[in-house]
Design a protein around this motif. Sequence first.
Motif, PDB file in Angstrom:
ATOM      1  N   SER A  58      22.477  50.458 -45.712  1.00  9.39           N
ATOM      2  CA  SER A  58      21.068  49.743 -45.942  1.00  9.39           C
ATOM      3  C   SER A  58      21.134  48.419 -45.196  1.00  9.39           C
ATOM      4  O   SER A  58      19.998  47.718 -45.401  1.00  9.39           O
ATOM      5  CB  SER A  58      21.037  49.557 -47.498  1.00  9.39           C
ATOM      6  N   GLY A  59      22.210  47.944 -44.402  1.00  8.86           N
ATOM      7  CA  GLY A  59      22.190  46.717 -43.814  1.00  8.86           C
ATOM      8  C   GLY A  59      23.492  45.905 -43.655  1.00  8.86           C
ATOM      9  O   GLY A  59      24.501  46.483 -43.684  1.00  8.86           O
ATOM     10  N   TYR A  60      23.539  44.593 -43.847  1.00 11.84           N
ATOM     11  CA  TYR A  60      24.744  43.974 -43.590  1.00 11.84           C
ATOM     12  C   TYR A  60      24.835  43.028 -44.690  1.00 11.84           C
ATOM     13  O   TYR A  60      23.962  42.803 -45.664  1.00 11.84           O
ATOM     14  CB  TYR A  60      24.534  42.973 -42.329  1.00 11.84           C
ATOM     15  N   LEU A  61      26.195  42.907 -45.245  1.00 14.52           N
ATOM     16  CA  LEU A  61      26.666  42.111 -46.204  1.00 14.52           C
ATOM     17  C   LEU A  61      27.753  41.041 -46.090  1.00 14.52           C
ATOM     18  O   LEU A  61      28.679  41.206 -45.263  1.00 14.52           O
ATOM     19  CB  LEU A  61      27.184  43.178 -47.308  1.00 14.52           C
ATOM     20  N   VAL A  62      27.852  40.110 -46.743  1.00 14.34           N
ATOM     21  CA  VAL A  62      28.512  39.105 -46.744  1.00 14.34           C
ATOM     22  C   VAL A  62      29.020  38.712 -48.021  1.00 14.34           C
ATOM     23  O   VAL A  62      28.102  38.252 -49.048  1.00 14.34           O
ATOM     24  CB  VAL A  62      28.184  37.627 -46.009  1.00 14.34           C
ATOM     25  N   ALA A  63      30.359  39.053 -48.457  1.00 17.88           N
ATOM     26  CA  ALA A  63      30.594  38.850 -49.948  1.00 17.88           C
ATOM     27  C   ALA A  63      31.765  37.854 -50.153  1.00 17.88           C
ATOM     28  O   ALA A  63      32.480  37.502 -49.228  1.00 17.88           O
ATOM     29  CB  ALA A  63      31.228  40.233 -50.541  1.00 17.88           C
ATOM     30  N   GLN A  64      31.875  37.330 -51.368  1.00 17.54           N
ATOM     31  CA  GLN A  64      33.143  36.553 -51.875  1.00 17.54           C
ATOM     32  C   GLN A  64      33.800  37.144 -53.003  1.00 17.54           C
ATOM     33  O   GLN A  64      32.935  37.722 -53.882  1.00 17.54           O
ATOM     34  CB  GLN A  64      32.410  35.087 -52.015  1.00 17.54           C
ATOM     35  N   VAL A  65      34.809  36.953 -53.084  1.00 17.52           N
ATOM     36  CA  VAL A  65      35.625  37.219 -54.263  1.00 17.52           C
ATOM     37  C   VAL A  65      35.800  36.058 -55.121  1.00 17.52           C
ATOM     38  O   VAL A  65      36.476  35.214 -54.968  1.00 17.52           O
ATOM     39  CB  VAL A  65      37.351  37.660 -53.729  1.00 17.52           C
ATOM     40  N   LYS A  66      34.933  36.222 -56.197  1.00 13.52           N
ATOM     41  CA  LYS A  66      34.924  34.913 -57.120  1.00 13.52           C
ATOM     42  C   LYS A  66      36.022  35.045 -57.919  1.00 13.52           C
ATOM     43  O   LYS A  66      36.495  33.918 -58.495  1.00 13.52           O
ATOM     44  CB  LYS A  66      33.609  35.160 -57.725  1.00 13.52           C
ATOM     45  N   ALA A  67      36.668  36.111 -58.375  1.00 14.75           N
ATOM     46  CA  ALA A  67      37.541  36.173 -59.352  1.00 14.75           C
ATOM     47  C   ALA A  67      38.477  37.529 -59.179  1.00 14.75           C
ATOM     48  O   ALA A  67      37.948  38.519 -59.021  1.00 14.75           O
ATOM     49  CB  ALA A  67      37.158  35.900 -60.759  1.00 14.75           C
ATOM     50  N   VAL A  68      39.648  37.400 -59.733  1.00 18.82           N
ATOM     51  CA  VAL A  68      40.451  38.652 -59.398  1.00 18.82           C
ATOM     52  C   VAL A  68      41.284  38.792 -61.045  1.00 18.82           C
ATOM     53  O   VAL A  68      41.596  37.871 -61.596  1.00 18.82           O
ATOM     54  CB  VAL A  68      41.894  38.360 -58.617  1.00 18.82           C
ATOM     55  N   LYS A  69      41.141  39.889 -61.458  1.00 20.83           N
ATOM     56  CA  LYS A  69      41.609  40.350 -62.619  1.00 20.83           C
ATOM     57  C   LYS A  69      42.710  41.221 -62.503  1.00 20.83           C
ATOM     58  O   LYS A  69      42.780  42.383 -61.732  1.00 20.83           O
ATOM     59  CB  LYS A  69      40.580  40.935 -63.424  1.00 20.83           C
ATOM     60  N   ALA A  70      43.944  40.995 -63.210  1.00 20.83           N
ATOM     61  CA  ALA A  70      44.993  41.764 -62.840  1.00 20.83           C
ATOM     62  C   ALA A  70      44.773  43.344 -63.620  1.00 20.83           C
ATOM     63  O   ALA A  70      44.144  43.241 -64.609  1.00 20.83           O
ATOM     64  CB  ALA A  70      46.397  41.268 -63.647  1.00 20.83           C
ATOM     65  N   SER A  71      45.526  44.210 -62.836  1.00 21.13           N
ATOM     66  CA  SER A  71      45.491  45.423 -63.833  1.00 21.13           C
ATOM     67  C   SER A  71      45.857  45.609 -65.113  1.00 21.13           C
ATOM     68  O   SER A  71      46.928  44.849 -65.438  1.00 21.13           O
ATOM     69  CB  SER A  71      46.263  46.594 -62.976  1.00 21.13           C
ATOM     70  N   GLU A  72      45.225  46.299 -65.969  1.00 23.38           N
ATOM     71  CA  GLU A  72      45.816  46.151 -67.261  1.00 23.38           C
ATOM     72  C   GLU A  72      45.496  47.723 -67.760  1.00 23.38           C
ATOM     73  O   GLU A  72      44.627  48.714 -67.427  1.00 23.38           O
ATOM     74  CB  GLU A  72      44.868  45.202 -68.216  1.00 23.38           C
ATOM     75  N   ILE A  73      46.113  48.177 -68.809  1.00 22.77           N
ATOM     76  CA  ILE A  73      46.139  49.310 -69.470  1.00 22.77           C
ATOM     77  C   ILE A  73      44.815  49.138 -70.768  1.00 22.77           C
ATOM     78  O   ILE A  73      44.996  48.338 -71.487  1.00 22.77           O
ATOM     79  CB  ILE A  73      47.365  49.718 -70.299  1.00 22.77           C
ATOM     80  N   PRO A  74      43.988  49.883 -70.458  1.00 22.73           N
ATOM     81  CA  PRO A  74      42.779  49.803 -71.576  1.00 22.73           C
ATOM     82  C   PRO A  74      43.180  50.298 -72.667  1.00 22.73           C
ATOM     83  O   PRO A  74      44.038  50.929 -73.045  1.00 22.73           O
ATOM     84  CB  PRO A  74      41.586  50.587 -71.053  1.00 22.73           C
ATOM     85  N   ALA A  75      42.519  49.608 -73.883  1.00 22.79           N
ATOM     86  CA  ALA A  75      42.798  50.226 -75.542  1.00 22.79           C
ATOM     87  C   ALA A  75      42.410  51.347 -75.478  1.00 22.79           C
ATOM     88  O   ALA A  75      41.555  51.674 -74.974  1.00 22.79           O
ATOM     89  CB  ALA A  75      42.077  48.896 -76.393  1.00 22.79           C
ATOM     90  N   LEU A  76      43.161  52.072 -76.462  1.00 20.67           N
ATOM     91  CA  LEU A  76      42.648  53.544 -76.853  1.00 20.67           C
ATOM     92  C   LEU A  76      41.341  53.604 -77.209  1.00 20.67           C
ATOM     93  O   LEU A  76      40.842  54.832 -76.749  1.00 20.67           O
ATOM     94  CB  LEU A  76      43.745  54.021 -77.766  1.00 20.67           C
ATOM     95  N   ASP A  77      40.963  53.042 -77.997  1.00 21.46           N
ATOM     96  CA  ASP A  77      39.352  53.010 -78.475  1.00 21.46           C
ATOM     97  C   ASP A  77      38.498  53.087 -77.304  1.00 21.46           C
ATOM     98  O   ASP A  77      37.330  53.601 -77.354  1.00 21.46           O
ATOM     99  CB  ASP A  77      38.936  52.019 -79.415  1.00 21.46           C
ATOM    100  N   ALA A  78      38.865  52.179 -76.273  1.00 19.09           N
ATOM    101  CA  ALA A  78      37.769  52.430 -74.972  1.00 19.09           C
ATOM    102  C   ALA A  78      37.874  53.559 -74.208  1.00 19.09           C
ATOM    103  O   ALA A  78      36.939  53.784 -73.541  1.00 19.09           O
ATOM    104  CB  ALA A  78      38.098  50.993 -73.912  1.00 19.09           C
ATOM    105  N   VAL A  79      38.906  54.263 -74.360  1.00 19.22           N
ATOM    106  CA  VAL A  79      39.057  55.412 -73.553  1.00 19.22           C
ATOM    107  C   VAL A  79      39.399  56.703 -74.201  1.00 19.22           C
ATOM    108  O   VAL A  79      39.582  57.648 -73.612  1.00 19.22           O
ATOM    109  CB  VAL A  79      40.221  55.447 -72.461  1.00 19.22           C
ATOM    110  N   LYS A  80      39.358  56.658 -75.643  1.00 19.05           N
ATOM    111  CA  LYS A  80      39.376  57.733 -76.394  1.00 19.05           C
ATOM    112  C   LYS A  80      38.704  59.048 -76.114  1.00 19.05           C
ATOM    113  O   LYS A  80      39.264  60.024 -76.066  1.00 19.05           O
ATOM    114  CB  LYS A  80      39.432  57.343 -78.174  1.00 19.05           C
ATOM    115  N   GLN A  81      37.458  58.831 -75.959  1.00 19.12           N
ATOM    116  CA  GLN A  81      36.532  59.811 -75.924  1.00 19.12           C
ATOM    117  C   GLN A  81      36.792  60.652 -74.375  1.00 19.12           C
ATOM    118  O   GLN A  81      36.633  61.932 -74.583  1.00 19.12           O
ATOM    119  CB  GLN A  81      34.851  59.410 -75.801  1.00 19.12           C
TER     120      GLN A  81
END
Length: 314
Positions: free
Chosen positions: A148-171
């Motif tokens: 769709s065009g051109y993009l200039v982006a900035q990484v504002k924050a980095v979050k370390a990988s994590e194991i999600p809580a069971l309730d969040a992925v149970k379904q």
Amino acid sequence: SATRGGDLGYFTREQMIPTFGEAAFSLKPGEISDLVRTPYGFHIIKNEDMKPEKTTPLEEARPAIEARLKRNKAQDLAYEKALEFSDLASAEGDVVKAAASAAMEAAAPERWFVQGEPLPNVEASPEISRALFDLPEGGISRVLESESGYLVAQVKAVKASEIPALDAVKQRVVGDFKREKARQAALQRAAELLKAARVAGSLEAAASEENLVIEKTDWFSRKRFDPKLLLRPDDRDEVFSLSEAHRFPEAPLAVDGGFVVCELLEARPPSEEVFAKEREATRRRLMAQKQAQLWQAWLEDRRAKANVEILQEL
């Protein structure tokens, strides 16, 4: 072409690399190719339509030429603007401030996203995702191109990988578990039917014992495969390896959503007339495959002998 369902539109043989072009132009409308290998990967090509080659008069072609020139000029201007913004963002050290200075609006995704996942609100592009994940926190990208065009982006924050809580992925976990159990049950049931067919010497006899309905295909070939079988290209080779002495496959064949048990009823060689018609197309296809193999072998030889040093982009 992923966003268009893989549709490449009309193209000439010369617009594609030789391997792809030869394979594509050996197909008749409606035909699907075998696997085609090029330096870009593997392809399955379907010929949706073919137009005869012609020379378009200038007056007839003028609107399309003008539209293309305007489109190219617009792309050039957009890229120049993107470069100017990239320089401004680097000077400011912040894309949001640079956007405000340029009377533009910066957009931010509403959630975190992981490597390999497309950037929200931007067309799926593994290259853009890789470029962003190569940046440090606070890093500003070079000018990136999307459909769709051109993009200039900035990484504002980095979050370390994590194991999600069971309730969040149970379904999702429960759904995956049920699907896997269903797949295993289907495979076991198909294997039992295949074993019974071998013992009875007939798939129809084994199916009638279980009150199952079977379907018979029409005559088909490698190029005009019967859609009732729903097989993936890799499994089609196993079907064509069946013979009077070995009428059943070694195991059930996987399809989307299940498995297929089949039996060879009869096979016949192609007639001389059909073979004569297909000879040239087959020759071109084999030549294209051979060229791809030679190209890959040459690349691997170059890689083995090359001394590559990768410098970080400044």
